[in-house]
Each structure stands twice: as structure tokens, then as C-alpha cells.
Design an enzyme around this catalytic site. Structure first.
Site, PDB file in Angstrom:
ATOM      1  N   THR A  39       0.715  -0.536  -1.829  1.00  0.00           N
ATOM      2  CA  THR A  39       1.268  -0.678  -0.590  1.00  0.00           C
ATOM      3  C   THR A  39       1.089   0.608   0.403  1.00  0.00           C
ATOM      4  OG1 THR A  39       3.455  -2.139  -1.020  1.00  0.00           O
ATOM      5  CG2 THR A  39       3.347  -0.582   1.104  1.00  0.00           C
ATOM      6  N   GLY A  60       2.862  -4.371  -4.838  1.00  0.00           N
ATOM      7  CA  GLY A  60       3.296  -3.170  -5.913  1.00  0.00           C
ATOM      8  C   GLY A  60       3.244  -1.789  -4.887  1.00  0.00           C
ATOM      9  N   CYS A  61       4.186  -1.018  -5.427  1.00  0.00           N
ATOM     10  CA  CYS A  61       4.564   0.173  -4.573  1.00  0.00           C
ATOM     11  C   CYS A  61       3.318   1.118  -4.208  1.00  0.00           C
ATOM     12  CB  CYS A  61       5.710   0.819  -5.384  1.00  0.00           C
ATOM     13  SG  CYS A  61       5.325   1.379  -6.972  1.00  0.00           S
ATOM     14  N   TYR A  62       2.758   1.477  -5.455  1.00  0.00           N
ATOM     15  CA  TYR A  62       1.459   2.198  -5.066  1.00  0.00           C
ATOM     16  C   TYR A  62       0.706   1.577  -4.106  1.00  0.00           C
ATOM     17  CZ  TYR A  62       2.493   5.833  -8.718  1.00  0.00           C
ATOM     18  OH  TYR A  62       3.061   6.823  -9.304  1.00  0.00           O
TER      19      TYR A  62
END
EC number: 1.2.1.38
Length: 343
Positions: free
Chosen positions: A155, A151-153
Site C-alpha cells: 500500500t 498488503g501493508c508494505y
């Protein structure tokens, strides 16, 4: 060279995949860009920035097994809970699958089912999936046919705190993250509608965001640490700035802390450690696969580390292509070397 398919190519992450793959030196062809709703429509009509790159490619809706048979690698850029219905057929067709949803990110299927509220449709594949953060799992990525893109967060959070946790410097990490609205996807909502968020900064799911167990899982592999996470929606289009507050019985000088991060990420092509006291800037990573990290030692048992990523690139599509590069033995930076924008 590889033939590529993108399942779910009409959204922001699908468009970012198309943008980055257009000039990838190891990509022979993007053969499929799927969308049930837009079947038959030229891709550039939805992604006009790609008009010259894909003049003839149209959205299609073929059978997943057919896609798997025709492609070496398939990216699934579909909503959570949808990918697990498609991935078995794509693998059956013979393709390597890089899934950008959360469906295969968790080691424990029960955790996924608890946080996403559905029964997993392909639990038998879960043990085959590798969490696709190359900085931590590069060797495993090379050996799997199912890569679960982070996921973006998570990462930005994991990369900010990994050295602290693995070195045992902190007992607790509290993450405070601010994200641009593109992280919510292309479909507008009242919350992400420009007049509602352009001059606002809003915390959401402050104690129970779905990315929390993902962060806990990966940092828990590095050390015994308590993790908390609160995201905010910021009046930006792209980017995630994460501040990690590490608490513990630690006293370290800023220069020493920076040296720890430089050594930990030595040889990592997409991690840039800022100078002592320098904060990472979102504009410096926009459109890139870089994660910039800044370290601050403040004393009294507390250290602060900040990271900046582009949520659509290192936080999604760029990292997915990095995973493709690792899996197929390409140069890890292939297709991902453009610098950011300034201003």
C-alpha cells in the site's frame, strides 16, 4: 445499512476493524466476531479499548455459510493460506467478502503458489477477485463480491511510486520500508519481543519478501518498471515509512514533481501530498486511513518520494472499510475521518 461479520477478530487487524466499525454510520450491527480459540469469551476481554462499544458481543465459531447468509459483508482477518479455505463458503452464503490475507491478491495463481509455498485451494475464484487499492481500482471494486485487501508494505510503496511509473519518469524503483512491530501480528516471537527490538533496526527478507511480487504486479500495470524492495523492522508499534528511490532519465524540479502528485491524486480523500521538501511523519497518520506523501527531486536521474501510513489502518483494516464503502456506495470516508494523534 449493512450487517457485518469478522472472521478472525482476535488479532490486531480484527481489533482495528471492530474499532473502526463501532461508529460507522452505515453499519447496523457487527453480528459475528469469530475465534475458535476464544469462543464464548467477551470481545472486550481481548480488546479492552472496546468495552463500551461491544458490551455483549462474544467470540463465536459458526459455520462460514451461516455467516455469509446472515451478513451483507464479511471481513476475513485470518492468516495467509487460511482464507482461501473459508471464502468459497462465505460467498456461497451470499456475502460480499473483503479478504485481508494475501490469498486472492495475485492475478496469476502460480505466482501466489510460488511465493507462499502452497497450492491454492480456490483458484476458480481468483479471477473474480479485485485488488482492493481504491486509488487504482475503484470502479472494479464497485462491481465485485470478492475484494483482496492489499498488503501493508505494498500500500505505502505503490501509492508512493504510482505517479512516477504511470508518467514514465523512472525505469527503476527501489523501496526501503520501515515498519512497526504490530505488522507481525499479536502472537509474540523472539524477533518482535520488545527487549529484542526496542533499540534495534533490522532488515529482513531483504531481497525476497512476499510483498515484492505484489508491488511488481500493481506497478507493472501502470508502466514498464524494475522494482526492488527491502523492509526493516523498526522499534515502533504502528506505522510504515517507505522511501522510494526512482531512477531513470529524468530531470524535474521539486515544485513540478509535487504538482504532478497533487494532480494525480486530486479528489482522493485519503492521500495528502506534503509541501515541497516536507517529509511525511508517522505520528501524523497513526490511527488514520491517510497516506501522506512527500516528494524530493535530487537530480542526476534520481527522484525520491516518501510515504507514511498506519500499517493497521490504511495498511489493513481502514483500507478494508474504505473498500466496503466503495463497494456498497457509501461515502468513501464514512467511519474513517478521524484525524491522527499529536503528540
Amino acid at each position: 445499512m449493512v450487517v457485518v461479520g469478522i472472521v478472525g477478530a482476535s488479532g490486531y487487524t480484527g481489533g482495528e476493524l471492530l474499532r473502526l466499525l463501532a461508529r460507522h454510520p452505515e453499519v447496523e450491527e457487527v453480528r459475528y466476531a469469530t475465534s475458535r480459540r476464544l469462543e464464548g469469551k467477551p470481545v472486550w476481554k481481548v480488546h479492552p479499548n472496546l468495552r463500551r462499544d461491544y458490551p455483549d458481543l462474544e467470540f463465536s465459531d459458526p459455520d462460514p455459510v451461516e455467516i455469509g447468509e446472515d451478513c451483507d459483508v464479511v471481513f476475513t482477518a485470518v492468516p495467509h493460506t487460511a482464507a482461501m479455505e473459508l471464502v468459497p463458503d462465505l460467498l456461497e452464503g451470499g456475502a460480499v467478502v473483503i479478504d485481508l490475507s494475501a490469498d486472492f491478491r495475485f492475478d496469476d495463481v502460480d505466482v501466489y503458489e510460488e511465493w507462499y509455498g502452497v497450492e491454492h485451494a480456490a483458484p476458480e475464484l481468483n479471477d473474480e477477485a479485485v485488488y482492493g487499492l481504491p486509488e487504482l481500482h475503484r470502479d472494479e471494486i464497485r462491481r465485485t463480491d470478492l475484494i483482496a485487501n492489499p498488503g501493508c508494505y505494498p500500500t505505502g510503496a505503490i501509492l508512493a511510486a504510482a505517479p512516477l511509473v504511470e508518467e514514465g519518469l523512472v525505469d527503476v524503483v527501489i523501496f526501503d520500508s520501515k515498519s512497526g512491530t504490530s505488522g507481525a501480528g499479536a502472537k509474540p516471537s523472539e524477533v518482535t519481543h520488545h527487549p529484542e527490538c526496542a533499540e534495534d533496526l533490522t532488515p529482513y527478507n531483504p531481497t525476497d519478501h512476499r510483498h515484492l511480487p505484489e508491488i511488481r504486479q500493481e506497478l507493472g500495470k501502470l508502466g514498464d518498471v524494475e522494482v526492488h524492495f527491502t523492509p526493516h523492522l523498526a522499534p515502533l508499534v504502528r506505522g510504515i515509512e517507505t522511501t522510494a528511490h526512482g531512477l531513470g532519465d529524468v530531470e524535474i524540479e521539486p515544485k513540478e514533481l509535487r504538482e504532478l502528485y497533487v494532480e494525480y491524486y486530486d479528489g482522493e480523500p485519503f492521500i495528502r501530498v506534503c509541501e515541497v521538501g516536507e517529509a511525511p511523519r508517522l505520528w501524523a497518520v497513526r490511527g488514520t486511513n491517510y497516506c501522506d506523501v512527500g516528494v524530493f527531486a535530487v537530480g542526476d536521474g534520481r527522484v525520491v518520494v516518501a510515504s507514511a501510513i498506519d500499517n493497521l489502518t490504511k495498511g489493513a483494516s481502514g483500507q478494508a472499510i474504505q473498500n466496503m464503502n466503495v463497494r456498497f456506495g457509501f461515502e468513501e470516508t464514512a467511519g474513517l475521518e478521524e484525524p491522527g494523534y499529536h503528540p
